[in-house]
Design an enzyme around this catalytic site. Structure first.
Site, short mmCIF file in Angstrom:
data_model
loop_
_atom_site.label_atom_id
_atom_site.label_comp_id
_atom_site.label_asym_id
_atom_site.label_seq_id
_atom_site.Cartn_x
_atom_site.Cartn_y
_atom_site.Cartn_z
N HIS A 36 1.00 -1.05 0.04
CA HIS A 36 0.01 0.07 -0.11
C HIS A 36 0.83 1.22 0.15
CE1 HIS A 36 -3.10 -2.66 2.23
NE2 HIS A 36 -3.69 -2.48 0.92
N ARG B 52 -2.06 -6.11 -8.21
CA ARG B 52 -0.92 -7.02 -7.90
C ARG B 52 -0.76 -8.14 -9.04
NH1 ARG B 52 -3.13 -7.86 -2.20
NH2 ARG B 52 -4.75 -7.46 -3.47
N LYS C 22 -16.94 -8.25 9.28
CA LYS C 22 -17.47 -8.14 10.65
C LYS C 22 -16.29 -8.03 11.73
CE LYS C 22 -20.86 -11.58 9.56
NZ LYS C 22 -20.87 -12.99 9.58
N SER D 58 -3.14 -7.80 2.88
CA SER D 58 -3.21 -7.69 4.32
C SER D 58 -3.59 -9.17 5.03
CB SER D 58 -4.43 -6.60 4.54
OG SER D 58 -3.85 -5.43 4.15
P1 ADP Z 1 -9.88 -4.12 -0.05
O1 ADP Z 1 -10.13 -4.40 1.22
O2 ADP Z 1 -10.75 -3.06 -0.74
O3 ADP Z 1 -9.33 -4.98 -1.03
P2 ADP Z 1 -6.96 -3.34 0.59
O4 ADP Z 1 -6.82 -2.54 1.72
O5 ADP Z 1 -6.61 -4.66 0.64
O6 ADP Z 1 -8.70 -3.08 0.00
O7 ADP Z 1 -6.31 -2.75 -0.70
C1 ADP Z 1 -6.57 -1.30 -1.18
C2 ADP Z 1 -5.87 -1.11 -2.42
O8 ADP Z 1 -4.72 -1.48 -2.64
C3 ADP Z 1 -6.58 -2.27 -3.45
O9 ADP Z 1 -6.83 -1.64 -4.70
C4 ADP Z 1 -5.57 -3.44 -3.53
O10 ADP Z 1 -5.41 -3.97 -4.81
C5 ADP Z 1 -4.20 -2.75 -3.34
N1 ADP Z 1 -3.21 -3.46 -2.66
C6 ADP Z 1 -3.25 -4.28 -1.50
N2 ADP Z 1 -2.03 -4.82 -1.42
C7 ADP Z 1 -1.29 -4.40 -2.47
C8 ADP Z 1 -0.02 -4.62 -2.65
N3 ADP Z 1 0.78 -5.39 -1.96
N4 ADP Z 1 0.65 -4.03 -3.69
C9 ADP Z 1 -0.14 -3.05 -4.52
N5 ADP Z 1 -1.38 -2.82 -4.36
C10 ADP Z 1 -1.95 -3.40 -3.07
#
Ligand code: ADP
Length: 177
Positions: free
Chosen positions: A18, A91, A42, A129
């Protein structure tokens, strides 16, 4: 003022992937509003407040990054905050289908809305995550996967004797960890 983009997500917790996307976004936009989705599932690992506080801490010296929580429609939150550009990370091909649907639905809800996709550095392309949560809760090191304040927060909240203490919290793990 300059141009601003919104970067929405659950960020439960924020990972180095992120952070990489936010830094890349700042090459194109003057400001980025990180929008933390309230109660994504949840049972999020960290509260909305904790997720927002952590991202603020990571970007405390970066005036161009703002962090807010939101609920409801993203297009409305974006409009209220004066932007029609959304950044998302891509990704792998597996992200594509869901992202494609979301982008087109957001455009349907607001014809002004445009979504931009950015690829992270290769080293973060495997990172999510959910995997970070599972690795941490099962006692593995997340040092290279998340910013320092996230690792510290996880330790504070869940202790260091993680494997025993938090095994249940890991919930349904991937099956390979
Ligand atoms: P969501 O729960 O909506 O999937 P996330 O918090 O997991 O949201 O991710 C927010 C954004 O960041 C999404 O577009 C996701 O694809 C991107 N993202 C998550 N992890 C990575 C990563 N390791 N590298 C690049 N983008 C990521």
């Amino acid at each position: 003022m300059g141009n601003k983009a919104i970067y929405p997500g659950s960020f439960d917790p924020i990972t180095n992937g992120h952070v990489d996307i936010i830094r890349r976004g700042l090459k194109i936009f003057d400001r980025i509003l990180v929008a933390v989705l309230e109660n994504p599932k949840k049972d999020p690992l960290l509260t909305t407040k904790e997720r927002v506080a952590m991202i603020r801490k990571i970007f405390k010296d970066q005036k161009k990054v703002e962090v807010k929580s939101f609920h409801g429609l993203l297009v409305e939150f974006a409009r209220e905050n004066g932007t029609n550009a959304v950044i998302r990370g891509l990704r792998a091909i597996s992200d594509f289908e869901y992202e494609f649907q979301m982008a087109l639905m957001n455009r349907k809800l607001s014809s002004e809305m445009e979504t931009l996709y950015m690829m992270p550095s290769l080293e973060f392309s495997f990172l999510s995550s959910n995997l970070v949560k599972e690795v941490f809760m099962l006692g593995g090191s997340v040092r290279d996967l998340v910013p320092g304040p996230v690792e510290t927060k996880l330790r504070e909240k869940f202790g260091t004797n993680k494997r025993v203490q938090n095994y249940e919290k890991a919930g349904k793990n991937a099956g390979y960890l």
